[in-house]
Design an enzyme around this catalytic site. Sequence first.
Site, PDB file in Angstrom:
ATOM      1  N   CYS A 145      -7.859  17.552  25.550  1.00 32.98           N
ATOM      2  CA  CYS A 145      -8.404  17.198  26.697  1.00 32.98           C
ATOM      3  C   CYS A 145      -7.356  17.085  27.929  1.00 32.98           C
ATOM      4  CB  CYS A 145      -9.010  15.601  26.481  1.00 32.98           C
ATOM      5  SG  CYS A 145      -9.749  14.939  27.926  1.00 32.98           S
ATOM      6  N   TYR A 150     -11.230  17.641  36.933  1.00 35.61           N
ATOM      7  CA  TYR A 150     -10.508  18.575  36.007  1.00 35.61           C
ATOM      8  C   TYR A 150      -9.382  19.301  36.921  1.00 35.61           C
ATOM      9  CZ  TYR A 150     -12.847  16.508  32.109  1.00 35.61           C
ATOM     10  OH  TYR A 150     -13.462  15.763  31.356  1.00 35.61           O
ATOM     11  N   HIS A 189       0.894  -1.179   0.050  1.00 37.41           N
ATOM     12  CA  HIS A 189       0.031   0.219  -0.102  1.00 37.41           C
ATOM     13  C   HIS A 189       0.866   1.014  -0.094  1.00 37.41           C
ATOM     14  CE1 HIS A 189      -2.736   2.948   1.953  1.00 37.41           C
ATOM     15  NE2 HIS A 189      -3.267   2.654   0.888  1.00 37.41           N
ATOM     16  N   HIS A 226      -8.229   8.039  -3.325  1.00 34.08           N
ATOM     17  CA  HIS A 226      -8.497   6.503  -3.642  1.00 34.08           C
ATOM     18  C   HIS A 226      -9.471   6.352  -4.594  1.00 34.08           C
ATOM     19  CE1 HIS A 226      -6.103   6.443  -0.015  1.00 34.08           C
ATOM     20  NE2 HIS A 226      -5.936   5.298  -0.302  1.00 34.08           N
ATOM     21  N   ARG A 282     -14.774  13.918  22.800  1.00 26.46           N
ATOM     22  CA  ARG A 282     -14.903  13.930  24.312  1.00 26.46           C
ATOM     23  C   ARG A 282     -16.564  14.396  24.583  1.00 26.46           C
ATOM     24  NH1 ARG A 282     -15.648  12.073  28.814  1.00 26.46           N
ATOM     25  NH2 ARG A 282     -14.492  12.671  30.568  1.00 26.46           N
TER      26      ARG A 282
END
Length: 545
Positions: A264, A400, A118, A143, A217
């Site tokens: 994140c 967090y 490939h 492709h 997320r």
Amino acid sequence: MLLLRKVVLPGIQQACRLKSTPSRLCIQACSTNDSFQPQHHILAFSGDHSSTKGWRVMGTLLGLGAVLAYHDYQCKAAQEPPRIYTREEVRSHSSPETGIWVTLGSEVFDVTEFVDLHPGGPSKLMLAAGGPLEPFWALYAVHDQPHVREILAQYKIGELSPEDKAPSTLKTSDPYANDPIRHPALKVNSQRPFNAEPPPELLTENYITPNPIFFTRNHLPVPNLDPDTYRLHVVGPPGGQSLYLSLDDLYQFPKHEITVTLQCAGNRRSEMTRFKEVRGLEWNTGAISTARWAGARLCDVLAQAGHQLSEAEAHVCFEGLDSDPTGTAYGASIPLARAMDPEAEVLLAYEMNGQPLPRDHGFPVRVVVPGVVGARHVKWLGKVSVEPEESHSHWQRRDYKGFSPSVDWDTVDFDSAPSIQELPVQSAITQPKDGETIESREVTIKGYAWSGGGRAVVRVDVSLDGGLTWQAAELDGEEQRPRKAWAWRLWQLQAPVPAGKKELNIICKAVDDSYNVQPDTVAPIWNLRGVLSNAWHRIHVHVAP
């Protein structure tokens, strides 16, 4: 020439086999063009023929090899009915051990022998192993060309059963039943709620991350909102009047566009987990992506509602339209000073890479806060208000946040730590992959680097020997503005492989314009939630003999 050889060589081998009578007769019977009929003498390279003629013949084969092979395949396929396979059978062939099958439309192909040939590299094709090619061809439209389809046709082994329908894994009573369809290249960390990251080999293919593979997320089910009835509630100041803005109302504000990287807080958490267990999704290096966002500036909307900067502490609180079964919505906040600063470029975004926001990324409106952790970029935005305290949302007050390595779940005090806003300097290697075998001559190393708060990345250092010696990588991507470097820098280094080495320990570390640099190990920054993981990124590769 190497690429041509890789792609066409199987076709040449097939063409050479056309000397046999059955194949030649089949070509003659199937072809409507006499030019496809092979002649015996052009396939022989005897001493009586000049080298010039031999190379001319080889050129002819290079041009016709794939076509002849394709016609040979068509004839054989016409002689016997295609085998029928189920999607489950296809999914079971997704490794070199089982064979590598893919589908395109209703056709099934065994591409095991083509994987190493490939042109984009084996890893790219392996992303589709056991599944459909369409999502990847949609991402890389080059492709979908006749010559590519001819090459693929050589590997066809059958058809999908027309009765075989992919069974739904979600029940209608499931709150996640109406979630959108996702790109199969994404590496899923949790299905409900859906959280996934692009594989490293796709993450830095482009400076701008394509929407289908932008990391996702989610904390709750994805709402399905009607853009015609959508209203954003902007609470006015005491004694003032609230705004209820439709999408058309937001379009009336000056449109602002910026390129921003979202990351994140848990990006690279898996590396902390390997050191010591943490709680959270096992993100690798892909919980970060970059897009071109467009929308109304938050400062313009707040001013329209009558808000002004205040000497007293104040926060802009955001509430999403996603909610759990109790009706609790996702929420977060940022300081009012950042929200009201035009130079901070905080957006109420309604476009992502020139298109309406995808559902997974906040359609119809989300917050984009450049230079700040992704948790504050509230999606499916329903309400904006200015409050004397930060948001009371669980995700603002009890998540967090970073803590000392000595703090555990018995001693943690979430009120003692500030909520994460700006993120520290970060970088990671995306090519080669950890554990890969590389050529012994030269290695190309690629990756990304980013720093929070608008701090520009000024250097990325790369080591091939575990940190004993270093080389500076070449930085790619958009020019970064002082104090407004909202997007990552992609980087790469081409370096000779040290002679005699059988393996390499490759490391990268980034430096920003405040000369912040990544720490060398996870140990001193480990924390029980596994956030802010930005130690030197390390991979181990083998060198081919």
